[in-house]
Design a protein around this motif. Structure first.
Motif, PDB file in Angstrom:
ATOM      1  N   ARG A  66       0.822  -1.130  -0.138  1.00 49.14           N
ATOM      2  CA  ARG A  66      -0.197  -0.171   0.023  1.00 49.14           C
ATOM      3  C   ARG A  66       0.798   1.189  -0.048  1.00 49.14           C
ATOM      4  NH1 ARG A  66      -2.651  -1.268   3.896  1.00 49.14           N
ATOM      5  NH2 ARG A  66      -1.401  -0.282   5.650  1.00 49.14           N
ATOM      6  N   GLU A  67       1.908   1.405   1.020  1.00 50.11           N
ATOM      7  CA  GLU A  67       2.735   2.534   1.067  1.00 50.11           C
ATOM      8  C   GLU A  67       3.320   2.803  -0.320  1.00 50.11           C
ATOM      9  OE1 GLU A  67       4.838   2.031   4.637  1.00 50.11           O
ATOM     10  OE2 GLU A  67       3.211   1.882   5.833  1.00 50.11           O
ATOM     11  N   HIS A  68       4.106   1.493  -1.027  1.00 54.00           N
ATOM     12  CA  HIS A  68       4.963   1.901  -2.004  1.00 54.00           C
ATOM     13  C   HIS A  68       4.100   1.573  -3.357  1.00 54.00           C
ATOM     14  CE1 HIS A  68       9.092   0.880   0.049  1.00 54.00           C
ATOM     15  NE2 HIS A  68       8.146   1.364   0.626  1.00 54.00           N
ATOM     16  N   HIS A  69       2.834   1.536  -3.179  1.00 52.02           N
ATOM     17  CA  HIS A  69       1.881   1.552  -4.513  1.00 52.02           C
ATOM     18  C   HIS A  69       2.315   0.534  -5.479  1.00 52.02           C
ATOM     19  CE1 HIS A  69       0.422   5.528  -3.126  1.00 52.02           C
ATOM     20  NE2 HIS A  69       1.667   5.666  -3.037  1.00 52.02           N
ATOM     21  N   VAL A  70       2.668  -0.553  -4.953  1.00 45.42           N
ATOM     22  CA  VAL A  70       2.697  -1.831  -5.813  1.00 45.42           C
ATOM     23  C   VAL A  70       1.552  -3.023  -5.185  1.00 45.42           C
ATOM     24  CG1 VAL A  70       4.982  -1.702  -5.871  1.00 45.42           C
ATOM     25  CG2 VAL A  70       4.258  -2.900  -4.139  1.00 45.42           C
ATOM     26  N   GLU A  71       1.436  -3.942  -6.339  1.00 44.92           N
ATOM     27  CA  GLU A  71       0.435  -4.919  -6.275  1.00 44.92           C
ATOM     28  C   GLU A  71       0.890  -6.110  -5.772  1.00 44.92           C
ATOM     29  OE1 GLU A  71      -2.030  -5.157  -9.628  1.00 44.92           O
ATOM     30  OE2 GLU A  71      -2.738  -3.291  -9.368  1.00 44.92           O
ATOM     31  N   THR A  72       2.210  -6.576  -5.946  1.00 46.86           N
ATOM     32  CA  THR A  72       3.149  -7.684  -5.775  1.00 46.86           C
ATOM     33  C   THR A  72       4.369  -7.701  -5.057  1.00 46.86           C
ATOM     34  OG1 THR A  72       3.808  -8.094  -8.036  1.00 46.86           O
ATOM     35  CG2 THR A  72       1.695  -9.007  -7.568  1.00 46.86           C
ATOM     36  N   THR A  73       4.908  -8.677  -4.588  1.00 41.41           N
ATOM     37  CA  THR A  73       5.912  -8.909  -4.012  1.00 41.41           C
ATOM     38  C   THR A  73       6.764 -10.048  -4.548  1.00 41.41           C
ATOM     39  OG1 THR A  73       5.385  -9.888  -2.078  1.00 41.41           O
ATOM     40  CG2 THR A  73       5.743  -7.478  -1.899  1.00 41.41           C
ATOM     41  N   PRO A  74       7.954 -10.129  -4.921  1.00 39.22           N
ATOM     42  CA  PRO A  74       8.906  -9.226  -4.458  1.00 39.22           C
ATOM     43  C   PRO A  74       9.278  -8.127  -5.363  1.00 39.22           C
ATOM     44  CG  PRO A  74       9.908 -10.938  -5.706  1.00 39.22           C
ATOM     45  CD  PRO A  74       8.500 -11.508  -5.356  1.00 39.22           C
ATOM     46  N   GLN A  75       9.799  -7.045  -4.705  1.00 39.33           N
ATOM     47  CA  GLN A  75      10.119  -5.812  -5.589  1.00 39.33           C
ATOM     48  C   GLN A  75      11.551  -5.497  -5.379  1.00 39.33           C
ATOM     49  OE1 GLN A  75       8.228  -3.946  -7.516  1.00 39.33           O
ATOM     50  NE2 GLN A  75       6.583  -5.288  -7.237  1.00 39.33           N
TER      51      GLN A  75
END
Length: 268
Positions: A66-75
């Motif tokens: 949510r904070e990094h505005h991504v839908e999946t991990t890893p990043q």
């Protein structure tokens, strides 16, 4: 090194250097993300020092996304740039990434390479000298069995693909369900009867001839006359192997083995 602290994207940009990567991945007691481990391994192989941030709870993972505005991990971040997940990382380093719907010959290459070696081992183990003809018989028979096993893992999936081109199965659907069992029966029977003059050849060879002839005719019509682009059900359901030479070879091999066994029996 591993830490549970989650940096902001700005902090990640500051920490990333030319050969340092910042990685965020899930590492929970009940779920260790395989793509996170793959990303870390790939980065190390490419010579990067990895700043490894472990997301050890579902809440921590959700907060990060949510904070990094991504839908999946890893990043992964490299030189301040967010690269993305494992597939994105492979593309970044120039590796080919197979996309959904891409065709691939990898399954048949793996199967035929293994069965060729198995046949070679059997010939050296069971016979005094090497014979290409004997090796070819074992290779074809073992390959039929392995291909049948591939189909039997997901009969419904196989039938769904098979109905797209097989002439007999499209007219009589139960034939599609029977086909993997018939192929297995033929392959095992041929393995048992290689070099034999038993009357049991007449119980096996005609089955191989029948399914091989129908299969070859179906492939020839679908590919070479109708010019249809289909995937082959030869290695089971969900196959991405293109329908064509491989499937035709499988059917011609059954046809040839069947006639060859009958011919040897009659001649003997």
């Amino acid at each position: 090194m591993a830490t549970n602290h989650v940096d902001t994207p700005q902090q990640a940009r500051t920490k990333s250097s030319s050969k340092t990567a910042v990685l965020y991945r899930m590492s929970m007691p009940d779920h260790l993300c395989p793509y996170g481990l793959k990303s870390k391994s790939l980065l190390k192989r490419e010579g990067y020092e990895v700043e490894d941030h472990l997301l050890e709870t579902r809440a921590q993972t959700d907060d990060y996304k949510r904070e990094h505005h991504v839908e999946t991990t890893p990043q992964t971040y490299i030189q301040g740039e967010r690269i993305g997940g494992y597939s994105d990382l492979k593309k970044y380093f120039g590796y080919k990434v197979r996309e959904e719907g891409d065709t691939s010959y990898t399954p048949v290459i793996a199967i035929f390479s293994a069965t060729a070696l198995m046949a070679l081992a059997l010939v050296f183990s069971l016979y005094d000298g090497f014979s290409v003809v004997t090796w070819a018989k074992w290779f074809l028979a073992i390959s039929m069995v392995v291909l049948a096993i591939q189909k039997l893992q997901d009969v419904e999936g196989f039938v769904n693909g098979f109905l797209g081109y097989d002439l007999l199965a499209r007219r009589y659907v139960p034939y599609g369900y029977a086909y993997p069992f018939a192929e297995l029966y033929t392959g095992v029977g041929m393995m048992a009867l290689i070099g034999s003059q038993s009357w049991a050849i007449w119980m096996v060879a005609p089955v191989g001839i029948a399914i091989g002839a129908v299969g070859a005719a179906s492939v020839i019509k679908a590919v070479y006359f109708d010019k249809r682009e289909l995937t082959c059900a030869c290695v089971g359901g969900g196959s991405t192997v293109p329908l064509g030479f491989i499937s035709l070879s499988e059917n011609l091999a059954m046809l040839g083995m069947g006639f060859g066994m009958l011919g040897a029996f009659v001649a003997g």
